[in-house]
Each structure stands twice: as structure tokens, then as C-alpha cells.
Design a protein around this motif. Structure first.
Motif, mmCIF file in Angstrom:
data_model
loop_
_atom_site.group_PDB
_atom_site.id
_atom_site.type_symbol
_atom_site.label_atom_id
_atom_site.label_comp_id
_atom_site.label_asym_id
_atom_site.label_seq_id
_atom_site.Cartn_x
_atom_site.Cartn_y
_atom_site.Cartn_z
ATOM 1 N N LEU A 1 24.992 -29.654 32.622
ATOM 2 C CA LEU A 1 26.036 -28.264 32.643
ATOM 3 C C LEU A 1 26.941 -28.404 33.905
ATOM 4 N N ALA A 2 26.472 -29.341 34.571
ATOM 5 C CA ALA A 2 27.345 -29.531 36.065
ATOM 6 C C ALA A 2 28.707 -29.444 35.833
ATOM 7 N N LEU A 3 29.202 -30.224 35.067
ATOM 8 C CA LEU A 3 30.842 -30.240 34.975
ATOM 9 C C LEU A 3 31.313 -29.307 34.038
ATOM 10 N N GLY A 4 30.658 -28.450 33.459
ATOM 11 C CA GLY A 4 31.267 -27.709 32.509
ATOM 12 C C GLY A 4 31.209 -27.885 31.333
ATOM 13 N N ALA A 5 30.512 -28.991 30.531
ATOM 14 C CA ALA A 5 30.431 -29.467 29.358
ATOM 15 C C ALA A 5 30.385 -28.533 28.067
ATOM 16 N N GLU A 6 31.114 -28.824 27.352
ATOM 17 C CA GLU A 6 31.323 -27.963 25.796
ATOM 18 C C GLU A 6 30.189 -28.324 25.030
ATOM 19 N N VAL A 7 29.949 -29.544 25.032
ATOM 20 C CA VAL A 7 28.994 -30.066 23.780
ATOM 21 C C VAL A 7 27.864 -30.981 24.700
ATOM 22 N N ILE A 8 26.705 -30.567 24.413
ATOM 23 C CA ILE A 8 25.736 -31.286 24.857
ATOM 24 C C ILE A 8 24.652 -31.982 23.919
ATOM 25 N N VAL A 9 24.340 -33.111 23.920
ATOM 26 C CA VAL A 9 23.736 -33.891 22.997
ATOM 27 C C VAL A 9 22.343 -34.072 23.555
ATOM 28 N N LEU A 10 21.129 -33.505 22.745
ATOM 29 C CA LEU A 10 19.771 -33.766 23.299
ATOM 30 C C LEU A 10 19.238 -34.542 22.184
ATOM 31 N N ASP A 11 18.946 -35.905 22.790
ATOM 32 C CA ASP A 11 18.118 -36.964 21.805
ATOM 33 C C ASP A 11 16.612 -36.739 22.230
ATOM 34 N N GLU A 12 16.035 -36.121 21.328
ATOM 35 C CA GLU A 12 14.473 -35.979 21.424
ATOM 36 C C GLU A 12 14.202 -35.472 22.512
ATOM 37 N N ALA A 13 14.872 -34.546 23.022
ATOM 38 C CA ALA A 13 14.664 -33.968 24.642
ATOM 39 C C ALA A 13 13.343 -32.818 24.758
ATOM 40 N N LEU A 14 12.883 -32.797 23.708
ATOM 41 C CA LEU A 14 11.591 -31.710 23.747
ATOM 42 C C LEU A 14 10.355 -32.584 23.362
ATOM 43 N N SER A 15 10.343 -33.801 22.897
ATOM 44 C CA SER A 15 9.217 -34.643 22.042
ATOM 45 C C SER A 15 8.141 -34.996 23.418
ATOM 46 N N ALA A 16 8.659 -34.874 24.741
ATOM 47 C CA ALA A 16 7.471 -35.486 25.412
ATOM 48 C C ALA A 16 6.969 -34.124 26.187
ATOM 49 N N LEU A 17 7.237 -33.028 25.713
ATOM 50 C CA LEU A 17 6.479 -31.730 26.146
ATOM 51 C C LEU A 17 5.563 -31.143 25.208
ATOM 52 N N ASP A 18 4.563 -30.300 25.760
ATOM 53 C CA ASP A 18 3.686 -29.735 24.890
ATOM 54 C C ASP A 18 4.337 -28.647 24.026
ATOM 55 N N VAL A 19 3.669 -27.837 23.356
ATOM 56 C CA VAL A 19 4.387 -26.896 22.365
ATOM 57 C C VAL A 19 4.739 -25.584 23.154
ATOM 58 N N LEU B 1 27.115 -19.151 27.702
ATOM 59 C CA LEU B 1 27.921 -20.183 28.082
ATOM 60 C C LEU B 1 28.870 -20.436 26.742
ATOM 61 N N GLY B 2 28.420 -20.279 25.696
ATOM 62 C CA GLY B 2 28.996 -20.882 24.363
ATOM 63 C C GLY B 2 28.974 -22.098 24.087
ATOM 64 N N VAL B 3 27.882 -22.860 24.888
ATOM 65 C CA VAL B 3 27.845 -24.565 24.579
ATOM 66 C C VAL B 3 27.217 -24.726 23.192
ATOM 67 N N THR B 4 27.707 -26.089 22.758
ATOM 68 C CA THR B 4 27.637 -26.386 21.607
ATOM 69 C C THR B 4 26.562 -27.577 21.489
ATOM 70 N N TYR B 5 25.457 -27.584 20.673
ATOM 71 C CA TYR B 5 24.511 -28.499 20.840
ATOM 72 C C TYR B 5 24.520 -29.856 19.520
ATOM 73 N N LEU B 6 24.381 -30.885 19.897
ATOM 74 C CA LEU B 6 23.856 -31.964 18.914
ATOM 75 C C LEU B 6 22.510 -32.219 19.101
ATOM 76 N N PHE B 7 21.593 -31.761 18.182
ATOM 77 C CA PHE B 7 20.176 -31.914 18.444
ATOM 78 C C PHE B 7 19.655 -32.807 17.616
ATOM 79 N N ILE B 8 19.004 -34.013 18.319
ATOM 80 C CA ILE B 8 18.487 -34.950 17.528
ATOM 81 C C ILE B 8 16.920 -34.824 17.732
ATOM 82 N N SER B 9 16.070 -34.893 16.681
ATOM 83 C CA SER B 9 14.711 -34.561 16.660
ATOM 84 C C SER B 9 14.082 -35.047 15.427
ATOM 85 N N HIS B 10 12.695 -35.493 15.577
ATOM 86 C CA HIS B 10 11.939 -35.663 14.309
ATOM 87 C C HIS B 10 10.900 -34.499 14.192
#
Length: 552
Positions: A436-454, A471-480
Motif C-alpha cells: 500500500l506504500a505507493l498508494g496502489a489501486e490494485v493489489i494482487v494476492l497470490d495464495e497470501a493466506l495459505s501459510a496461516l492458520d484459520v 481505501l477503495g483498493v481493488t483485489y485480484l485474489f488467487i487461492s485454492h
């Protein structure tokens, strides 16, 4: 419970010179039982299994009693432990990519079990037994697989190889430490069927370590729930699911119940403005030794993401999810097709244009331990994009870092900490702050939660949803992980073998799936054994403190 006890643990305590990290744990495992040890990261699950297998560090102080098949393990000499491992207890580790030697064939690694413990066996007999083992764990073309290397196998096949190695000497107890956490739901279901079969056919006992109570309820006969080094609750699965005694067990059950309640629609006026548009994306990779032959990892994929919403891509390993994410990010060049951000076409060849594109779209990796430099302070990690783009002086960057820490729910004092000293959840919050540091409008999260417990997943999900609202940020969320996808998504695309087979809203995909592959994914979701009971749980009774638990 079986009358014959294979493992009996009494008043187990483990410390490393300070307070106990495991405190007063008692449980039994009978012959042929499938027992699930459930809890979040840091709960003490792996410490317990390492105590049973003799793999605790030398500085660990252990008291109490551990009896395995009549052998007292506390105080046992390491050399004696080595004899027990493989013969009395087998261990299936979490990550097959790290546990299998990449330069040795599968046959060499499976056969090692027999070479170490049956020195008189000849080469042909070892090969015969190795093929038999691979057959038992459901690996097709077993003889051919012996000649292959780990990188030539899928994640599910590699995990089956590890099960075969652990089961090689027919141990009375198999310990599996998070063996399916990196697998998609369809492969996870297949791998767990192997454990079920071994338990039924060979009367093998299983101690299955997991953070996913839904998974446990489908396969286990008994459940043990740990937190903070203590065993909070234990009992038959049906009893724990229907009448949990501890509040924390209720938290885990509520996380498991997500799939079995009606699909929600987030009450937000998101509008219809398209921010990201992918059109006819194709990415082909050459085949080694194949001349001009190539394989399409992404094959004619088109989708759009509305501003301020979350579009999720789901599918099994190798479906093309991560390659699609990298195409959208501009990290790899498409063979054909286009990506547009706010109507401006991504240009791979113009560095200045590409650099501006990357200011507006950022990436959060799967594993924060790898994504964050362990030598850097949190301030330096978060400020790195600001430095690279020449934004602000030192004081202004420090102020921006403090602002970002507050946004992601971390104390200001964290600026001086190093990323290696943080928990997994805290590291992922830092990674999100950096994105978020640069004020990104889109964040791509590639399996960003898979290493965490429930529990930590729920906290990070709540954080992402709050940031999206504020912030109105938009997400492309990749997950299994379909449970996570169901909670965060507005729209979903289902990928299979590089093709987008279905798209739709959360309700469309989960309640009215059209494609047979989508239906197969949904049928593989864990927790179905007690789905109606989970769905009936009162969510008001259990909260995870999503925005207050900084320790995650």
C-alpha cells in the motif's frame, strides 16, 4: 477408543529454559484410531509431535511420560530413537518440496528405508517392495515413478511418496504434520483417502496435525484441541462438533462452518466501473527437448475486475492461477492478449510506462517469510518502495510508514523490529503495508493466506476487507482455499488447465455452479460429514477478535 493403546502421553511438559511451551498434555491413541491434533500456529502441536518422534532440539527440557507401543520415550537415547523411527512410528512432514531430495530419484529415496533397516535385502527385492509401497498409497505407474525425480511429480504425488516412505516399515503409528496444507481441495481429498485406507486395512494409528478443524471432522475419530501449549479440549469428533466445551473450539468450528451457510452478498455499492480488464490472455512455455513444442499455461483467458471489488481466481495446482496473476502484474510477457488498467494498455516494452504501471498495481506473496528480508527492520521493508520511486525525504517516509502500520493494525513500535522476529500474521500485515506504500489501486494476492492458520486467516481477511472499504483498493485474489474465497470475493473465476471454465458472483459459483469441474471442487470442500451441524451454529457465540489481536 480401541482397548489397545499405541501411544499414551501423560503430563507432557516442554520448555527451552523459560516458561513451558507445552504444559501438562495428556492423551491416548488406540490401535487403528485416526486422531486429529488441531490448533493455530504456535499452539504447541509440532512440539508435541517432535517430542514423540525424538526430534526436539537438544536444549529442550522434557518431563512427563510418553509411551509408544510399550516403549518409554522420555529420556531415550537418540540412537534408540533412531531405531524406533520408521519401525514403530513414521513421520509424514508438511512440505514435500523441502522433504524430498531434488537430485535423487523417487526409487532411491523410497528404497532408502529398506537399505537402512534391512541391510540384507538385494536390489531387486528393494525395487519390488518400493513398487508395492507406491501402489499402496495410490500412485499410478509405480515402476515408472521410481525413475523420476521430485520435480517431475505434482504436489499430491510427492506427498504420497512421503506417506509411502513413512509407511515403508509398517509402523504402528503414523504422525502427519500438516501434510495437506499446501494442496488444493481435490488433491487434499485424495491424499487423505490414503490415510483413511491405511487406518482401515492395516489397523495403523494416525496422529494428524492440522489447523483446519473442518478437515479433522471428516476423517478423525478423536479430536485434540490445543492453544498456547495447553490441551483445551479432547473427545470423539461428534461430541466436540455438537457440544464444544471451550470457546476457542467454537472459534475453530465457526471457521469450519463458512461453507455450509447461505452465500452472502456484501452490502456495498461497488458500481460497475471496470478497473482491470484481461482480454484473451495466452501464455505458452517451451518444453525442454521438445524443439518448437510449447504448452499453454494460460489459454485464452478473459475477465474484468470492477473498481473497489475482489475478483478471485480458483483452481487446482497447475491450473494457471499464478501465471495469470503474473501476466496481470506484467512480471511475464503474454504470448498474446492484453491487460488494461483503467483503460490504459499494459506496455511490457516501455520501461517508464511499466514502472508507472507497477506503482498502481502491487503484489503480496504467498509466504511472507520469503518475501520480507529478515535482516531489515519493519521500517526499511515498508519504506523500500518509497525509496525506489524517490518519494519523500527520510522524515516523510518515516511518517508514511507509521501511517501504514496504523492502517494494518500494528503498533508504531514495530518500526524498529526485524521482520524475522514477527509471527506469520504480523509479517503478512507488513507485506500488505508495503504493497500500500505507493498508494496502489490494485493489489494482487497470490495464495497470501495459505501459510496461516484459520484464526490468523480470519484476522487478515477482516483487515483486507476493512482496507478495501476505507481505501477503495481493488483485489485480484488467487487461492485454492474455497472457504477464504467465499468470504472475501465479489466475483470468482474458475481455472482448469489454463482455461477459465466459469465466472460469476459468489452465489453463482457456490450455490449454482454450472461446470462439472466447479461442482467437483465444491464437493471436495472439507467438513461435509458434519455440514448441517456446522451450518446451524450461532455465529454470535464465537468471535475471533479480527481487528484487535495484534499477536496474530
Amino acid at each position: 477408543m480401541s482397548a489397545e493403546k499405541i501411544l499414551s502421553v501423560r503430563d507432557l511438559r516442554v520448555s527451552y529454559g523459560g516458561p513451558d511451551v507445552v504444559s501438562g498434555v495428556d492423551f491416548d491413541i488406540g490401535a487403528g484410531e485416526f486422531v486429529a491434533l488441531v490448533g493455530e500456529s504456535g499452539s504447541g502441536k509440532s512440539t508435541v509431535t517432535n517430542a514423540v518422534t525424538g526430534l526436539l532440539p537438544r536444549q529442550a527440557k522434557i518431563t512427563g511420560s510418553i509411551e509408544l507401543d510399550g516403549h518409554q520415550l522420555v529420556g531415550l537415547h537418540p540412537r534408540q530413537f533412531t531405531k524406533l523411527r520408521g519401525t514403530s512410528v513414521g513421520l509424514v512432514p508438511q512440505d514435500p518440496a523441502l522433504s524430498l531430495n531434488p537430485v535423487l530419484t523417487i526409487g532411491r529415496q523410497v528404497g532408502e528405508v529398506f537399505r537402512l533397516h534391512h541391510r540384507g535385502l538385494g536390489r531387486h527385492e528393494i525395487r519390488r517392495r518400493s513398487i508395492e509401497l507406491l501402489d499402496q498409497v495410490g500412485i499410478d505407474r509405480a515402476a515408472q515413478r521410481l525413475r523420476q525425480y521430485p520435480h517431475e511429480l505434482s504436489g499430491g504425488l510427492k506427498q504420497r511418496v512421503l506417506i509411502a516412505i513413512a509407511f515403508g516399515l509398517d509402523p504402528r503409528l503414523l504422525i502427519a504434520d500438516e501434510p495437506t496444507s499446501a494442496l488444493d481441495v481435490t488433491v487434499q481429498k485424495q491424499v487423505l483417502a490414503v490415510f483413511d485406507r491405511l487406518t482401515a486395512e492395516h489397523n495403523t494409528s494416525v496422529l494428524f496435525v492440522t489447523h483446519d478443524l473442518a478437515l479433522a471432522t471428516d476423517h478423525a475419530t478423536q479430536v485434540l484441541v490445543m492453544r498456547g501449549g495447553e490441551l483445551l479440549e479432547q473427545g470423539p469428533v461428534a461430541q466436540v462438533v455438537r457440544a464444544p466445551e471451550h470457546r476457542y473450539t467454537g472459534v475453530l468450528l465457526d471457521a469450519a462452518a463458512v461453507h455450509f451457510r447461505d452465500s452472502h452478498t456484501r452490502a456495498r455499492d461497488t458500481g460497475t466501473e471496470v478497473l482491470v480488464r484481461a482480454t484473451n490472455l495466452v501464455k505458452r512455455f517451451g518444453v525442454r527437448g521438445g524443439g518448437s513444442t510449447s504448452v499453454a499455461a494460460v489459454d485464452d483467458v478473459s475477465f474484468q475486475i470492477r473498481r473497489g471489488t475482489t475478483f478471485s481466481l480458483v483452481g487446482e495446482s497447475g491450473s494457471g492461477k499464478s501465471t495469470t496473476a503474473r501476466l496481470v502484474l506484467g512480471l511475464v510477457e503474454a504470448t498474446s492478449g492484453t491487460v488494461e488498467l483503467d483503460g490504459v494498455r499494459q506496455d511490457q516494452r516501455n520501461f517508464r510506462t511499466r514502472r508507472e504501471y507497477w506503482r498502481r498495481i502491487q503484489y503480496v506473496y504467498q509466504n511472507p517469510q520469503i518475501a520480507l528480508d529478515p535482516r531489515f527492520t519493519v521500517e526499511r521493508v515498508i519504506a523500500e518502495p518509497l525509496v525506489e520511486f524517490g518519494i519523500g525525504d527520510r522524515a516523510e517516509r518515516r511518517a508514511r510508514v507509521v501511517e501504514l502500520l496504523e492502517q494494518v493494525g500494528l503498533p508504531v513500535e514495530f518500526v524498529r523490529r526485524r521482520s524475522r522476529d514477527l509471527s506469520g500474521g504480523q509479517q503478512q500485515r507488513v507485506a500488505i503495508a508495503r504493497a500500500l506504500a505507493l498508494g496502489a489501486e490494485v493489489i494482487v494476492l497470490d495464495e497470501a493466506l495459505s501459510a496461516l492458520d484459520v484464526v490468523t486467516q480470519a484476522q487478515i481477511l477482516a483487515l483486507l476487507q476493512r482496507l478495501q472499504r476505507e481505501l477503495g483498493v481493488t483485489y485480484l485474489f488467487i487461492s485454492h482455499d474455497l472457504a477464504v474465497v467465499r468470504q472475501i470475493s465479489d466475483d470468482i473465476g474458475v481455472l482448469r488447465r489454463g482455461k477459465l471454465v466459469e465466472t460469476g458472483s459468489v452465489a453463482d459459483i457456490f450455490d449454482r455452479p454450472r461446470h462439472e469441474y466447479t461442482q467437483e471442487l465444491l464437493a471436495s470442500i472439507p467438513g461435509r460429514r458434519y455440514g448441517p451441524v456446522l451450518a446451524a451454529r450461532d455465529r454470535a457465540l464465537v468471535t475471533v477478535g479480527a481487528e484487535t489481536a495484534v499477536s496474530a
